[in-house]
Design an enzyme around this catalytic site. Structure first.
Site, PDB file in Angstrom:
ATOM      1  N   GLU A 281       0.549  -1.341  -0.171  1.00  0.00           N
ATOM      2  CA  GLU A 281       0.355   0.033  -0.098  1.00  0.00           C
ATOM      3  C   GLU A 281       0.733   1.217   0.066  1.00  0.00           C
ATOM      4  OE1 GLU A 281      -0.496  -2.536   2.084  1.00  0.00           O
ATOM      5  OE2 GLU A 281      -2.706  -3.190   1.832  1.00  0.00           O
TER       6      GLU A 281
ATOM      7  N   PHE B  13     -10.961  -7.562  14.223  1.00  0.00           N
ATOM      8  CA  PHE B  13      -9.878  -7.924  13.451  1.00  0.00           C
ATOM      9  C   PHE B  13      -9.594  -6.887  12.350  1.00  0.00           C
ATOM     10  CE2 PHE B  13      -8.880 -10.411   9.128  1.00  0.00           C
ATOM     11  CZ  PHE B  13      -7.569 -10.470   9.650  1.00  0.00           C
ATOM     12  N   GLN B  14      -8.167  -6.670  11.808  1.00  0.00           N
ATOM     13  CA  GLN B  14      -7.883  -5.417  11.077  1.00  0.00           C
ATOM     14  C   GLN B  14      -8.598  -4.120  11.392  1.00  0.00           C
ATOM     15  OE1 GLN B  14      -7.969  -7.109   7.152  1.00  0.00           O
ATOM     16  NE2 GLN B  14      -5.880  -7.762   7.278  1.00  0.00           N
TER      17      GLN B  14
ATOM     18  N   LYS C 143     -17.578  -0.687   6.910  1.00  0.00           N
ATOM     19  CA  LYS C 143     -17.967  -1.805   5.816  1.00  0.00           C
ATOM     20  C   LYS C 143     -19.472  -1.830   5.671  1.00  0.00           C
ATOM     21  CE  LYS C 143     -17.759  -6.410   4.229  1.00  0.00           C
ATOM     22  NZ  LYS C 143     -16.680  -7.436   3.659  1.00  0.00           N
TER      23      LYS C 143
ATOM     24  N   MET D  10      24.531   9.282   1.597  1.00  0.00           N
ATOM     25  CA  MET D  10      24.478  10.449   2.315  1.00  0.00           C
ATOM     26  C   MET D  10      24.729  10.339   3.771  1.00  0.00           C
ATOM     27  SD  MET D  10      24.039  13.546   1.671  1.00  0.00           S
ATOM     28  CE  MET D  10      22.876  14.074   0.450  1.00  0.00           C
TER      29      MET D  10
END
Lengths: 165, 574
Positions: B53, B115-116, B165, B482
């Protein structure tokens, strides 16, 4: 320098957390914070007591203004204004002498005894920050303080100046 | 007649189509499967499936930086959303509009550690312009319209919409009602600069003896490059760009004195330090520009134009603050110059220019080549040559980023795409993919390093799936360049964790993902190999260039010094 900011914002879920988050994220101080809906139920009014120099205050004001939910911000301390805070103090009042003394102090400060128990008095007082602080000091000298609840400052500008949509 | 009703998922896609969204960059999961189903059943909006993502956010971001159109990201609840955080912060720091559609568990589960479940609105609060908890199917299209409006107007930035949802499922429906003309009573960004302030600014500009026009990403975002160039030419003033502002004026323009700041040109930083008037346009006096703020340009009066009042006098005090859209304010300044009878004159700032040209003559970007080792600067020059200076250059973060900024003069705005504010390693490759999706016929180059590229290298798989043939040029110095440079200069040469031991074989890796891999390790091969890389049009080419690992980026501001106190090369100060 101590400042009092008045903020008018949308009464939406999450709006308060954005304000509080902003202060902690940018390392601004919050001395006290009061929030409630206004007479117009879609709006909330927050009073924040903070401190910082002019540069910090300018940033705080601008950053708060930048939040999408915020409609108006005013620094009350810039102009004549009224500040009030309410405090509830629970003290030990075991004997006559202490009870009399607590009552006397409450009267002098124009406070009220709002609850009485076998061994405790609860005193209510309104006033500005200084008055409340000295009230607590005096009580502390006289008896044992069990609990102090301060509401934090609310404020409003004097005269016709108003913070509204 | 019955009014047609749609599920929240369908309303969402309809709203996006209505707002001319072409692409959604995303990754599916439990809470957003209804949205994926709605995407499947239409063809107005395309979905590009990434492999992580974070890459979706950078891809949307790159797409936006190149096109100016707001990018859209879709991620599922929980880890899908938290993986977006770096990309949201990247967009926020560089004022890039983005709308993130964040799935959430059903409303009745929120707050129960389902969940999630994560509180994505809470997680992202400090790094978004605004966020919405969408709570009903009816309000969904209007929330989407508001999100785009907020993301794209004023100082742009990312907006998160949390979508539980239960408002997306097929049996929860509403008619499609969307107000495209969005009004938000608490949000009215300034457009025009205050007339009095414009007059003050022009008074200062016309009296200036040593004027510098210092511009940032605001010029690029506001599409104000042409107006800026016209203003610079009219005043015959020197113009410097920040890292984010490169391309705001052509890198080949005579009045362009290079990038300023930590790795800027000597002439840009010297001009700033010696200016009497600085006209700052859409720039924010970042610490990578100012060096020690207390020592910054003590003799200059500063005119600061920005859309965001919080940027003004935040680090450096502005003498003439102007809040407004930078394109509009430039027009106002130009009109006021006309009004006071200002006429362009080629001899303006003649003495000032002769001083600047002396600094220019130091040629602060010169470097020594070697017979056996490829210098990273050479690689950038070779990319410039083989893309005729017309490529989109998307960089990661580190030495290669600075070399790209220094050695590829950008002719146009939006040609240079990099994470300047947050400095996100792993940004360059997915950003390049987003650009290539928008401009399939242009050269799109990801200039990266052996460290940065490994932070999103999995996206080579996405490139194969959708045929996104970007050219990846990795300046491979077998170390975190760097970090190593700072360790060399500041930490006594102790290279703590700055080696990339056990690097993969990038050629084989590219091939394993189905692409073309090349390695270059000798200066003599550089030109021909680059020519070959850019002649392959329909396949992703990964060019692994083994460069001199000891090379440092110069010039470099000396820590805690003034803006113009710089190392020119090792042991040589200016």
């Amino acid at each position: 320098m101590r400042r009092i900011l008045s903020i008018l914002l949308e009464n939406e879920p999450g709006a308060l957390s954005r304000i509080v988050g902003l202060f902690s994220q940018r390392a601004f101080n919050i001395e006290s914070l009061c929030v409630a809906a206004t007479d117009e139920p879609t709006l909330s009014r927050i009073t924040i007591s903070t401190f910082g120099d002019d540069k910090v205050l300018e940033q705080i004001t601008k950053q708060v203004n930048k939040l999408i939910d915020v409609i108006k911000v005013a620094d009350l301390t810039e102009r004549p204004h009224i500040e009030r805070e309410i405090v509830l103090v629970k003290v030990l009042a075991m004997n006559n002498k202490t009870r009399t003394e607590v009552k006397r102090i409450a009267d002098i400060f124009r406070g009220d005894i709002v609850d009485v128990g076998k061994q405790i008095y609860t005193v209510q007082l309104t006033g500005d920050e200084d008055k409340i602080s000295s009230f607590i000091d005096v009580l502390n000298h006289e008896t044992e303080i069990i609990e102090v609840v301060r509401s934090g400052t609310v404020g409003i500008a004097r005269g016709e100046k108003a913070l509204r949509v | 007649m019955t009014i047609e009703r749609f599920s929240g998922a369908e309303l969402l896609i309809k709203a996006l189509a209505e707002l001319d969204v072409e692409y959604i960059f995303g990754y599916p999961g439990g809470s957003v499967l209804d949205i994926y189903d709605a995407i499947f059943r239409q063809d107005a909006v395309s979905h590009l499936l990434v492999r992580h993502e974070q890459a979706a956010t950078h891809m949307a971001d790159g797409y936006t930086r190149a096109t100016g159109k707001c990018g859209v990201v879709l991620a599922t609840s929980g880890p899908g959303n938290t993986n977006c955080i770096t990309g949201i912060a990247t967009a926020y720091m560089d004022s890039i509009p983005m709308v993130v559609l964040a799935g959430q568990v059903a409303s009745n589960l929120i707050g129960g550690d389902a969940f999630q479940e994560t509180d994505i609105v809470g997680c992202s609060r400090p790094i978004v312009k605004h966020s919405f908890n969408c709570r009903s199917v009816e309000e969904l299209p209007n929330v989407v319209a508001k999100a785009f409006y907020l993301a794209e107007t004023g100082r742009p930035g990312p907006v998160v919409i949390e979508l539980p949802k239960d408002i997306l499922i097929p049996d929860n429906t509403a008619p499609f009602v969307m107000e495209k003309d969005v009004k938000i009573r608490s949000y009215n960004p300034n457009v025009k600069g205050h007339t009095k302030q414009i007059k003050k600014a022009v008074e200062k500009i016309t009296k200036a003896e040593r004027l510098v026009i210092y511009t940032g990403g605001g010029i690029v975002i506001a599409n104000a490059a042409e107006q800026l160039t016209a203003l610079v030419e009219r005043l015959n003033a020197p113009c410097t760009n920040t890292l984010m502002g490169l391309g705001g004026i052509s890198g080949l323009h005579d009045n362009f004195i290079g990038m300023l700041g930590m790795h800027g040109s000597v002439e840009a930083n010297k001009a700033m330090a010696n200016a009497d008037i600085i006209l700052a346009l859409g720039a924010r006096f970042d610490d990578r520009v100012t060096n020690k703020v207390e020592k910054f340009c003590p003799n200059a009066k500063i005119i600061h134009v920005d859309i965001d009042p919080t940027s003004i006098s935040k680090t450096v005090n502005a003498h003439v603050p102007i809040v407004g859209l930078v394109d509009v304010v430039i027009d106002q300044i130009t009109a006021e110059l006309d009004a006071v009878g200002h006429k362009p004159n080629k001899d303006d700032f003649k003495e000032w220019w002769s001083e600047i040209n002396k600094w220019r003559a130091l040629n602060s970007f010169s470097y020594e080549t070697s017979k056996d080792l490829i210098k990273p600067q050479q690689v950038i020059e070779s990319i410039y040559k083989h893309t005729q200076g017309d490529a989109y250059i998307c960089s990661d973060v580190g030495q290669h980023q600075m070399f790209a900024a220094q050695y590829y003069p950008f002719k146009k705005p939006r040609q240079w795409i990099n994470s300047g504010g947050l400095g996100t390693m792993g940004f360059g490759f997915p950003a390049a993919m987003g650009v290539k999706v928008a401009f399939p016929d242009s050269h799109v180059v990801c200039v990266t390093g052996d460290g940065s590229i490994q932070m999103n290298i999995q996206e080579m798989s996405t490139c194969l799936q959708y045929n996104i043939p970007v050219v990846i040029v990795a300046l491979n110095n077998r170390s975190l360049g760097m970090v190593r440079q700072w360790q060399d200069m500041i930490y006594g040469g102790r290279h703590s964790s700055s080696y990339m031991e056990s690097l993969p074989d990038f050629v084989k890796l590219a091939e394993a993902y189905g692409h073309v891999g090349m390695q270059i390790n000798h200066p003599d091969e550089l030109d021909s190999a680059m020519e070959k890389a850019f002649s392959i049009k329909n396949r992703l080419v990964f060019v692994d260039v083994l460069v001199d690992e000891k090379e440092h980026v110069y010039p470099m501001q000396i820590r805690f010094g003034a803006v113009d106190e710089m190392w020119l090369k090792k042991g040589e100060k200016v």
